[in-house]
Motif scaffolding. Structure first.
Motif, PDB file in Angstrom:
ATOM      1  N   LYS A 132       0.826  -1.195   0.000  1.00  8.24           N
ATOM      2  CA  LYS A 132       0.000   0.000   0.000  1.00  8.24           C
ATOM      3  C   LYS A 132       0.865   1.252   0.000  1.00  8.24           C
ATOM      4  O   LYS A 132       0.539   2.244  -0.646  1.00  8.24           O
ATOM      5  CB  LYS A 132      -0.896  -0.026   1.238  1.00  8.24           C
ATOM      6  N   LYS A 133       1.993   1.207   0.712  1.00  8.46           N
ATOM      7  CA  LYS A 133       2.895   2.346   0.786  1.00  8.46           C
ATOM      8  C   LYS A 133       3.500   2.623  -0.588  1.00  8.46           C
ATOM      9  O   LYS A 133       3.628   3.774  -1.006  1.00  8.46           O
ATOM     10  CB  LYS A 133       3.984   2.062   1.816  1.00  8.46           C
ATOM     11  N   GLN A 134       3.863   1.573  -1.328  1.00  9.61           N
ATOM     12  CA  GLN A 134       4.429   1.739  -2.677  1.00  9.61           C
ATOM     13  C   GLN A 134       3.403   2.348  -3.636  1.00  9.61           C
ATOM     14  O   GLN A 134       3.735   3.159  -4.486  1.00  9.61           O
ATOM     15  CB  GLN A 134       4.913   0.393  -3.221  1.00  9.61           C
ATOM     16  N   THR A 135       2.155   1.953  -3.488  1.00  2.00           N
ATOM     17  CA  THR A 135       1.093   2.488  -4.333  1.00  2.00           C
ATOM     18  C   THR A 135       0.911   3.973  -4.087  1.00  2.00           C
ATOM     19  O   THR A 135       0.778   4.765  -5.019  1.00  2.00           O
ATOM     20  CB  THR A 135      -0.230   1.750  -4.061  1.00  2.00           C
ATOM     21  N   ASN A 136       0.934   4.371  -2.816  1.00  2.00           N
ATOM     22  CA  ASN A 136       0.795   5.787  -2.480  1.00  2.00           C
ATOM     23  C   ASN A 136       1.969   6.606  -3.011  1.00  2.00           C
ATOM     24  O   ASN A 136       1.784   7.703  -3.517  1.00  2.00           O
ATOM     25  CB  ASN A 136       0.660   5.974  -0.966  1.00  2.00           C
ATOM     26  N   ILE A 190       1.718   9.578  -5.836  1.00  2.00           N
ATOM     27  CA  ILE A 190       2.240  10.931  -5.590  1.00  2.00           C
ATOM     28  C   ILE A 190       3.266  11.315  -6.650  1.00  2.00           C
ATOM     29  O   ILE A 190       3.229  12.431  -7.188  1.00  2.00           O
ATOM     30  CB  ILE A 190       2.828  11.027  -4.160  1.00  2.00           C
ATOM     31  N   VAL A 191       4.170  10.404  -6.975  1.00  2.00           N
ATOM     32  CA  VAL A 191       5.180  10.675  -7.999  1.00  2.00           C
ATOM     33  C   VAL A 191       4.513  10.884  -9.363  1.00  2.00           C
ATOM     34  O   VAL A 191       4.872  11.802 -10.109  1.00  2.00           O
ATOM     35  CB  VAL A 191       6.219   9.525  -8.067  1.00  2.00           C
ATOM     36  N   GLY A 192       3.519  10.088  -9.677  1.00  2.00           N
ATOM     37  CA  GLY A 192       2.800  10.228 -10.951  1.00  2.00           C
ATOM     38  C   GLY A 192       2.070  11.555 -11.049  1.00  2.00           C
ATOM     39  O   GLY A 192       2.094  12.216 -12.084  1.00  2.00           O
ATOM     40  N   LEU A 193       1.411  11.966  -9.976  1.00  2.00           N
ATOM     41  CA  LEU A 193       0.717  13.255  -9.957  1.00  2.00           C
ATOM     42  C   LEU A 193       1.697  14.417 -10.085  1.00  2.00           C
ATOM     43  O   LEU A 193       1.430  15.393 -10.795  1.00  2.00           O
ATOM     44  CB  LEU A 193      -0.117  13.400  -8.685  1.00  2.00           C
TER      45      LEU A 193
END
Length: 153
Positions: free
Chosen positions: A2-6, A10-13
């Motif tokens: 879940k932490k990697q997804t977040n 954030i990096v994608g945004l």
């Protein structure tokens, strides 16, 4: 997981926002450069009843992107018509075919943009088209004829 997804979200945004900002700044810079470079040519029909004003400006930042604006007027004030388009090359050719028809072509090589202005009737009609032209030279021609053909093109 879940932490990697977040972190990925954030990096994608952040990357998407940076791309939008960079694109906006490039568009603003291009628009300002074209506006500073605007030039104008007026074409008047032989009978002095119709006119076409062509404004054009080129951006070196956008590698020769040219804005071409066409404003067609009837002398008696019956109608006015405006049209704008972008061309990759700044080369264009405008000419009257008769008192009621003006033709403009823009571009280099095989891809050309055409704008036909028709003053017949009560309204001005502007027809825009983008065409890919085929230019071919036969291998069976003699070299002298080939040289003449190349000079014409």
């Amino acid at each position: 997981m879940k932490k990697q997804t977040n972190v990925g979200l954030i990096v994608g945004l952040a990357a998407g926002a940076a791309a939008v900002i960079a694109g906006t700044l490039a568009t603003i810079k291009t628009a300002r450069e074209i506006k500073r470079d605007l030039q104008q040519i007026e074409f008047i029909s032989a009978d002095q009843k119709n006119s076409v004003i062509v404004e054009f400006g080129t951006s070196n930042f956008a590698r020769g992107l040219t804005l071409i604006k066409i404003k067609a007027d009837m002398e008696d004030g019956k109608d006015t018509c405006k049209f704008s388009f972008l061309s990759r090359r700044s080369d264009f050719l405008g000419e009257w075919t008769d008192e009621n028809h003006f033709e403009l072509s823009a571009g280099k090589g095989k891809s050309k943009q055409f704008c036909d202005v028709n003053f017949e009737g009560e309204e001005i009609v502007i027809t825009y088209s983008f065409k890919k032209l085929e230019i071919s030279v036969s291998d069976t021609e003699e070299p002298e004829e080939l040289e003449e053909a190349e000079e014409i093109l």
